[in-house]
Design a protein around this motif. Structure first.
Motif, PDB file in Angstrom:
ATOM      1  N   GLU A  10     -49.896  -4.614   4.307  1.00  0.00           N
ATOM      2  CA  GLU A  10     -49.217  -5.904   4.176  1.00  0.00           C
ATOM      3  C   GLU A  10     -49.040  -6.278   2.703  1.00  0.00           C
ATOM      4  OE1 GLU A  10     -49.594 -10.544   5.662  1.00  0.00           O
ATOM      5  OE2 GLU A  10     -51.243  -9.171   6.056  1.00  0.00           O
ATOM      6  N   LYS A  28     -47.044  -7.571  10.252  1.00  0.00           N
ATOM      7  CA  LYS A  28     -47.676  -8.770  10.817  1.00  0.00           C
ATOM      8  C   LYS A  28     -47.795  -8.673  12.332  1.00  0.00           C
ATOM      9  CE  LYS A  28     -46.392 -11.756   7.044  1.00  0.00           C
ATOM     10  NZ  LYS A  28     -47.116 -12.908   6.622  1.00  0.00           N
ATOM     11  N   LEU A  47     -49.973 -14.789  13.111  1.00  0.00           N
ATOM     12  CA  LEU A  47     -49.250 -13.621  12.608  1.00  0.00           C
ATOM     13  C   LEU A  47     -47.955 -13.375  13.370  1.00  0.00           C
ATOM     14  CD1 LEU A  47     -52.320 -11.333  12.013  1.00  0.00           C
ATOM     15  CD2 LEU A  47     -50.737 -12.141  10.249  1.00  0.00           C
ATOM     16  N   GLU A  50     -45.374 -15.793  12.136  1.00  0.00           N
ATOM     17  CA  GLU A  50     -44.869 -15.360  10.834  1.00  0.00           C
ATOM     18  C   GLU A  50     -43.908 -14.179  10.989  1.00  0.00           C
ATOM     19  OE1 GLU A  50     -48.133 -14.579   8.183  1.00  0.00           O
ATOM     20  OE2 GLU A  50     -48.847 -16.655   8.296  1.00  0.00           O
ATOM     21  N   GLY A  51     -44.276 -13.215  11.815  1.00  0.00           N
ATOM     22  CA  GLY A  51     -43.409 -12.061  12.049  1.00  0.00           C
ATOM     23  C   GLY A  51     -42.103 -12.462  12.712  1.00  0.00           C
TER      24      GLY A  51
END
Length: 107
Positions: A10, A28, A47, A50-51
């Motif tokens: 990441e 993510k 996550l 966010e992805g």
């Protein structure tokens, strides 16, 4: 150990491609799968959001990656007892699948 390696990946992807890249979004989502497997649903949810946000910024609105991430996020909502959010996301994912693969392939 897998999550540690994904942390390293990441960091590298973020430096090379930027915060909202497809490449970072994949990392993510993969990290979220690891957290989900460990029962760490709040972190998996963060996550996945966010992805999903990165995929939505970079891809056409009806891209299968968006639908796949929505469906995974819907399952995390279910794990957290957030059934209204689960149903909404699952329906959105199904709508995208219908557009991508036509109704005859979506059962």
């Amino acid at each position: 150990e897998e999550l540690h390696l994904l942390d390293i990946a990441e960091t590298i992807k973020k430096e090379i491609y930027g915060e909202n890249s497809i490449e970072l979004a994949h990392i993510k989502v993969n990290k979220a799968s690891g957290y989900r497997a460990c029962g760490q649903y709040p972190e998996a949810k963060r996550l996945l959001i966010e992805g999903l946000t990165a995929f939505q910024a970079a891809l056409p609105e009806n891209h299968p990656f968006i639908a796949n991430t929505m469906l995974t996020l819907a399952n995390v909502h279910a794990n957290l007892g957030e059934h209204k959010q689960q149903k909404q996301l699952a329906q959105k994912a199904l709508d995208i699948y219908r557009i991508c693969y036509h109704d005859e392939h979506v059962q």
